[in-house]
Design a protein around this motif. Structure first.
Motif, PDB file in Angstrom:
ATOM      1  N   ALA A   5     -25.131 -12.454  10.953  1.00 43.51           N
ATOM      2  CA  ALA A   5     -26.105 -11.958  11.929  1.00 43.51           C
ATOM      3  C   ALA A   5     -26.925 -10.824  11.308  1.00 43.51           C
ATOM      4  CB  ALA A   5     -25.390 -11.453  13.180  1.00 43.51           C
ATOM      5  N   GLU A   6     -28.194 -10.732  11.706  1.00 47.54           N
ATOM      6  CA  GLU A   6     -29.052  -9.646  11.232  1.00 47.54           C
ATOM      7  C   GLU A   6     -28.680  -8.370  11.980  1.00 47.54           C
ATOM      8  OE1 GLU A   6     -33.700  -8.147  11.219  1.00 47.54           O
ATOM      9  OE2 GLU A   6     -33.247 -10.143  12.002  1.00 47.54           O
ATOM     10  N   ILE A   7     -28.016  -7.469  11.305  1.00 47.40           N
ATOM     11  CA  ILE A   7     -27.616  -6.194  11.910  1.00 47.40           C
ATOM     12  C   ILE A   7     -28.795  -5.231  11.750  1.00 47.40           C
ATOM     13  CG2 ILE A   7     -25.967  -4.287  11.854  1.00 47.40           C
ATOM     14  CD1 ILE A   7     -24.728  -7.049  12.624  1.00 47.40           C
ATOM     15  N   VAL A   8     -29.330  -4.754  12.872  1.00 43.63           N
ATOM     16  CA  VAL A   8     -30.485  -3.859  12.817  1.00 43.63           C
ATOM     17  C   VAL A   8     -30.084  -2.401  12.987  1.00 43.63           C
ATOM     18  CG1 VAL A   8     -32.143  -5.626  13.506  1.00 43.63           C
ATOM     19  CG2 VAL A   8     -31.053  -4.221  15.273  1.00 43.63           C
ATOM     20  N   MET A   9     -28.848  -2.166  13.451  1.00 40.86           N
ATOM     21  CA  MET A   9     -28.294  -0.816  13.517  1.00 40.86           C
ATOM     22  C   MET A   9     -26.800  -0.953  13.252  1.00 40.86           C
ATOM     23  SD  MET A   9     -28.381   2.066  16.540  1.00 40.86           S
ATOM     24  CE  MET A   9     -30.159   1.999  16.617  1.00 40.86           C
ATOM     25  N   ALA A  10     -26.355  -0.367  12.150  1.00 32.30           N
ATOM     26  CA  ALA A  10     -24.951  -0.470  11.765  1.00 32.30           C
ATOM     27  C   ALA A  10     -24.063   0.243  12.777  1.00 32.30           C
ATOM     28  CB  ALA A  10     -24.753   0.131  10.372  1.00 32.30           C
ATOM     29  N   MET A  11     -22.791  -0.094  12.747  1.00 35.01           N
ATOM     30  CA  MET A  11     -21.818   0.531  13.632  1.00 35.01           C
ATOM     31  C   MET A  11     -21.869   2.048  13.446  1.00 35.01           C
ATOM     32  SD  MET A  11     -19.517   0.120  15.929  1.00 35.01           S
ATOM     33  CE  MET A  11     -18.955  -1.579  15.865  1.00 35.01           C
ATOM     34  N   HIS A  12     -21.904   2.759  14.552  1.00 34.18           N
ATOM     35  CA  HIS A  12     -21.930   4.219  14.509  1.00 34.18           C
ATOM     36  C   HIS A  12     -21.410   4.780  15.824  1.00 34.18           C
ATOM     37  CE1 HIS A  12     -25.675   3.257  16.604  1.00 34.18           C
ATOM     38  NE2 HIS A  12     -25.662   4.489  17.070  1.00 34.18           N
ATOM     39  N   ASP A  13     -21.098   6.053  15.806  1.00 37.29           N
ATOM     40  CA  ASP A  13     -20.664   6.754  17.005  1.00 37.29           C
ATOM     41  C   ASP A  13     -21.815   7.624  17.498  1.00 37.29           C
ATOM     42  OD1 ASP A  13     -18.007   5.739  16.970  1.00 37.29           O
ATOM     43  OD2 ASP A  13     -17.509   7.179  15.392  1.00 37.29           O
TER      44      ASP A  13
END
Length: 139
Positions: A102-110
């Protein structure tokens, strides 16, 4: 109206709705990349006029193919949607989305308001944010 079974997700009372150029492609992506469950798909003359997908933790999405004419009051342009999906395990959904490319446009973050979240773009350009923030409690 019947109540839902104890321990099962509540019946959706708010549905995110989309118009798509190719609903089948978006449905398949939502199932494969994020884990939605397809529950209904109605066609007319080869076009998907109404489909429903449930989020296993509660909530749902309705969508259908665009091009039903200018009289369609739901004629939002394909690819213009943005949805937030709540889950208890955003890391698992993130891993699933990554595993299928999948095209991730915002990586995992808090976030500073307590979310653990990421965003991915579906094949038509809609953005799906997935996180653990359930919103503030009702007053």
């Amino acid at each position: 109206m019947s109540a839902h079974e104890a321990g099962s997700p509540p019946v959706p009372s708010v549905w995110h709705c989309l118009r798509c150029s190719d609903s089948r492609r978006v449905i398949d992506w939502l199932v494969e990349a994020l884990g939605f469950v397809e529950t209904a798909c109605h066609t007319d003359d080869g076009k998907i006029v109404h489909a429903e997908l449930l989020w296993p933790e509660g909530g749902g999405v309705m969508l259908g193919d665009s091009g039903r004419g200018s009289a369609d009051p739901h004629a939002a342009p394909p690819g213009s949607g943005l949805a937030y999906v709540v889950t208890v395990d955003a890391d698992a959904v993130y891993a699933r989305a990554n595993a299928v490319g999948a095209e991730i446009v915002m990586a995992m973050h808090d976030t500073d308001y307590g979310d653990h979240t990421f965003s991915a773009r579906d094949p038509e350009g809609n953005v799906w944010s997935v996180g653990q923030y359930r919103g503030e409690p009702a007053p």
